[in-house]
Motif scaffolding. Structure first.
Motif, PDB file in Angstrom:
ATOM      1  N   ARG A 124       6.175  98.257  86.460  1.00 57.34           N
ATOM      2  CA  ARG A 124       7.284  98.749  85.649  1.00 57.34           C
ATOM      3  C   ARG A 124       7.544 100.236  85.887  1.00 57.34           C
ATOM      4  NH1 ARG A 124       4.491  98.065  79.624  1.00 57.34           N
ATOM      5  NH2 ARG A 124       3.392 100.060  79.603  1.00 57.34           N
ATOM      6  N   TYR A 161      18.784  97.368  83.001  1.00 57.56           N
ATOM      7  CA  TYR A 161      17.957  96.368  82.329  1.00 57.56           C
ATOM      8  C   TYR A 161      17.968  96.563  80.801  1.00 57.56           C
ATOM      9  CZ  TYR A 161      16.016  95.503  87.023  1.00 57.56           C
ATOM     10  OH  TYR A 161      15.857  95.216  88.356  1.00 57.56           O
ATOM     11  N   ALA A 192      19.141  93.721  78.135  1.00 63.78           N
ATOM     12  CA  ALA A 192      18.195  93.216  77.138  1.00 63.78           C
ATOM     13  C   ALA A 192      18.698  93.466  75.721  1.00 63.78           C
ATOM     14  CB  ALA A 192      16.829  93.868  77.339  1.00 63.78           C
ATOM     15  N   LEU A 228      10.426  98.727  78.841  1.00 64.99           N
ATOM     16  CA  LEU A 228      11.852  98.458  78.721  1.00 64.99           C
ATOM     17  C   LEU A 228      12.432  99.352  77.626  1.00 64.99           C
ATOM     18  CD1 LEU A 228      14.272  96.724  79.565  1.00 64.99           C
ATOM     19  CD2 LEU A 228      13.473  94.969  77.973  1.00 64.99           C
ATOM     20  N   TYR A 262       9.420  92.207  73.969  1.00 61.58           N
ATOM     21  CA  TYR A 262      10.491  92.912  74.675  1.00 61.58           C
ATOM     22  C   TYR A 262       9.889  93.449  75.953  1.00 61.58           C
ATOM     23  CZ  TYR A 262      15.045  95.339  74.403  1.00 61.58           C
ATOM     24  OH  TYR A 262      16.348  95.765  74.598  1.00 61.58           O
ATOM     25  N   HIS A 295      10.259  93.863  80.630  1.00 66.87           N
ATOM     26  CA  HIS A 295      10.896  93.655  81.915  1.00 66.87           C
ATOM     27  C   HIS A 295      10.503  92.284  82.463  1.00 66.87           C
ATOM     28  CE1 HIS A 295      12.395  97.734  82.463  1.00 66.87           C
ATOM     29  NE2 HIS A 295      11.210  98.217  82.123  1.00 66.87           N
ATOM     30  N   ASP A 296      11.354  91.726  83.308  1.00 65.94           N
ATOM     31  CA  ASP A 296      11.038  90.450  83.955  1.00 65.94           C
ATOM     32  C   ASP A 296       9.767  90.541  84.800  1.00 65.94           C
ATOM     33  OD1 ASP A 296      13.323  88.564  83.281  1.00 65.94           O
ATOM     34  OD2 ASP A 296      14.438  90.282  84.046  1.00 65.94           O
ATOM     35  N   GLN A 299       6.127  89.368  83.558  1.00 68.40           N
ATOM     36  CA  GLN A 299       5.719  87.979  83.361  1.00 68.40           C
ATOM     37  C   GLN A 299       4.721  87.561  84.432  1.00 68.40           C
ATOM     38  OE1 GLN A 299       8.446  84.720  84.226  1.00 68.40           O
ATOM     39  NE2 GLN A 299       7.943  83.796  82.254  1.00 68.40           N
ATOM     40  N   SER A 338      13.836  89.436  77.768  1.00 75.77           N
ATOM     41  CA  SER A 338      13.810  90.260  78.973  1.00 75.77           C
ATOM     42  C   SER A 338      15.262  90.583  79.337  1.00 75.77           C
ATOM     43  CB  SER A 338      13.123  89.519  80.122  1.00 75.77           C
ATOM     44  OG  SER A 338      14.002  88.583  80.707  1.00 75.77           O
TER      45      SER A 338
END
Length: 212
Positions: free
Chosen positions: A25, A36, A40, A66, A171, A173-174, A177, A195
């Motif tokens: 990130r 982003y 979101a 994020l 909450y 960022h993709d 995951q 996300s």
């Protein structure tokens, strides 16, 4: 794209995941961060309107998380009260929540995270919140959450399913995951994670938050 990490239940695996995801990130460019965060926030406001909430707690961004600023602005515009966590002044390892608006004075805590200055007139009990939007380092396909290891949010949310509030929403960022996380018994899984590209519902959003 999600970071693919082979994991097991050891503490070293948890630390490896934290290190890899935090670096991923941090590698996001400022332009991507802005894009982003806006995406979101739009998804989050849509989800929160479905839940008919009036009081939402969330965090101020730190270490590549994020960015929550667009979401905070959207919450204010929607007339939803915003609250921020603060380290409990007397109970080590716990959080309290204070009302946040454009006039709130902030200070850095011992973790170098910005939080409201202590003002008990602005404090709310956790169970009076509708939703707590939680930071996280990583999440998996089952809705499990990995934080920084301090356990602050796990303690805050330990009984949310029993009393029905505050509902936690992750909450992230993709790229945060992973396929599967090593979990401990105190880890609190998340019913929903937002996300920039999707709303992941591990429990239906339609599940009502009890009335205050």
């Amino acid at each position: 794209m999600p970071v693919v990490i082979s994991s097991n239940s050891s503490q070293s695996s948890r630390n490896s995941i934290r290190k890899a995801i935090r670096q991923a990130r941090r590698d996001i460019t400022p332009e991507q961060q802005a894009q982003y965060a806006s995406a979101a926030a739009t998804l989050s406001i849509s989800a929160l309107h479905k839940l008919n909430v009036s009081k939402v707690a969330l965090y101020l961004t730190n270490d590549g998380e994020l960015d929550t600023k667009p979401l905070i602005e959207a919450l204010w515009q929607a007339g939803i009260e915003v609250y921020l966590p603060r380290l409990h002044p007397f109970s080590v390892g716990n959080l309290i929540f204070l009302r946040y608006d454009k006039n709130t004075q902030l200070q850095q805590n011992s973790l170098n995270i910005w939080e409201p200055k202590l003002d008990i007139t602005q404090m709310i009990l956790a169970h009076e919140l509708d939703v707590v939007i939680t930071p996280l380092v990583a999440f998996d396909k089952q809705g499990n959450r990995m934080g920084m290891g301090g356990g602050y949010y796990d303690r805050t949310l330990a009984n949310w399913q029993t009393i029905g509030r505050p509902m936690p929403i992750g909450y992230a960022h993709d790229c945060q995951q992973v396929d599967s996380l090593p979990c401990e018994h105190w880890d609190v899984p998340l019913p929903v994670i937002v996300s920039p590209s999707a709303i992941y519902e591990y429990q239906p959003l339609a599940a009502a938050i009890p009335a205050s």
